[in-house]
Design an enzyme around this catalytic site. Sequence first.
Site, mmCIF file in Angstrom:
data_model
loop_
_atom_site.group_PDB
_atom_site.id
_atom_site.type_symbol
_atom_site.label_atom_id
_atom_site.label_comp_id
_atom_site.label_asym_id
_atom_site.label_seq_id
_atom_site.Cartn_x
_atom_site.Cartn_y
_atom_site.Cartn_z
ATOM 1 N N ARG A 1 0.851 -1.186 0.000
ATOM 2 C CA ARG A 1 0.000 0.000 0.000
ATOM 3 C C ARG A 1 0.889 1.240 0.000
ATOM 4 O O ARG A 1 1.956 1.244 0.620
ATOM 5 C CB ARG A 1 -0.888 0.031 1.257
ATOM 6 C CG ARG A 1 -2.016 -0.988 1.234
ATOM 7 C CD ARG A 1 -3.096 -0.630 0.196
ATOM 8 N NE ARG A 1 -4.191 -1.575 0.201
ATOM 9 C CZ ARG A 1 -4.367 -2.565 -0.672
ATOM 10 N NH1 ARG A 1 -3.520 -2.748 -1.655
ATOM 11 N NH2 ARG A 1 -5.419 -3.359 -0.587
ATOM 12 N N HIS B 1 -1.068 0.535 -9.867
ATOM 13 C CA HIS B 1 -1.737 -0.428 -8.975
ATOM 14 C C HIS B 1 -2.290 -1.615 -9.776
ATOM 15 O O HIS B 1 -3.495 -1.869 -9.810
ATOM 16 C CB HIS B 1 -2.863 0.260 -8.183
ATOM 17 C CG HIS B 1 -3.224 -0.484 -6.928
ATOM 18 N ND1 HIS B 1 -3.615 0.126 -5.761
ATOM 19 C CD2 HIS B 1 -3.263 -1.818 -6.641
ATOM 20 C CE1 HIS B 1 -3.877 -0.781 -4.829
ATOM 21 N NE2 HIS B 1 -3.669 -1.976 -5.346
HETATM 22 C C1 GLV Z 1 -5.194 -5.118 -4.091
HETATM 23 O O1 GLV Z 1 -4.527 -4.189 -3.857
HETATM 24 C C2 GLV Z 1 -5.902 -5.974 -3.146
HETATM 25 O O2 GLV Z 1 -5.954 -5.670 -1.947
HETATM 26 O O3 GLV Z 1 -6.417 -6.999 -3.614
#
Ligand code: GLV
Length: 310
Positions: free
Chosen positions: A225, A273
Site C-alpha cells: 500500500r 496499482h
Molecule cells: C489489491 O490491492 C488488493 O488488496 O487486492
Amino acid sequence: MSLLFLCPTKDPAPWLAGIKAVDPDIDVQVWPDISHPDDVSFALLWQHPHDVFTRFKNLKAIASLGAGIDHILQDPTIPRHLPVARIVDPNLVASMTQYVVTAVLHSFRDFDLYKQQQTTQTWRPAAPRNIADFPVGIMGMGMLGSDAAQALAALGFTVYGWRRSGPAHPALEASFAGEAMLPAFLEKTRILVCLLPLTTATRGILNTDVFSRLQPNAYLINVARGAHVVDSDLLEALGNGSLQGACLDVFNEEPLPADHPFWRHPQITVTPHVASITNPQTAAVQVVENYHRANAGQPLLHAVDLGREY
Ligand code: GLV
C-alpha cells in the site's frame, strides 16, 4: 436477499457477469442505484463512500473485493459486529509473484541503466553481476510473500523474510520476526520487497530509518500500500544514495497526481496499482459462496479479524 456492489471505482460489468455465471438468480444492486435497500444482505466493497451503512438495516456480512481490508477499516462507520471476508485467489498470488519477480530482475539486470543509456544511443555494457550480491528481503511473509520467496529462490536469489510472527518458510535463507529483528533483516537486504498488510503498526514503515539500514545501492519494490511509504523519505534516500532505485505500484494518493515527483523521477518505475488485481471471473465463485453463507447464517470463507487489521 440482495447483493450490494459498493465499489464506485470499479467497472461493475465483469463482476455482474462473473456473479451471474455462478448463480443467475442472485439479485445484485449496484451502488448508487439502490432501489430496495432493505433487501441488501451482503455488501461487496472497494473504496466505498463512508457513512452509508445506516441505509442497509438487514446487512449480514461484508466482503472486500480485494485481498486487503485496509480500505474497509478506514471507514469509522463500518458496522464492526458484522463478519468480514477478503478475496483469497490463486490468481492473485500468481500475478503478484510475476510482478515481484519482474521488478527484482529489472533491478538486478540493470534495466534502468540501459533505458537511460538508450536515450543517448550509448552502447556501454556494464560488468556482469553476481546474483549473490543481490539478496532480496521480503517484508510480509503471508501467502503472497511466501510464493514470491519461493519463485525468487528458485531463480537463485538469496531470500530473507520478515514478518510479525510465525514460522520460517523453507525457501528462505533466514527468517526474522518482530520489530526487534527488523534492523538485522534490513542489514542483509539489498532488494527490499514490501508485501505487508497496511495496519497501524506498518503505516509509514518505509522511511529513512529503514532505507538507511539496507545494503549499499539498495532497491525498493512496494506492492503493498502507498501508505507504507513516507514519500519525502523515499525521495531523500534516492537523492543521498541509500537507495539506487524503486519500483512502486501503490501510492499514498491514487491515481498518482500528475505533479507528483515520482512520475518524473529517473530512478523510479511507476505502475498504476496493477501488481495483482482480483479477477472477477475466478473470484466470483467465493463471493457467491459467501453471499449464500451469510444469508444462511454460516461462517464466511476467508473471514478476517478486524481487530488484527488484516
Ligand atoms: C489489491 O490491492 C488488493 O488488496 O487486492
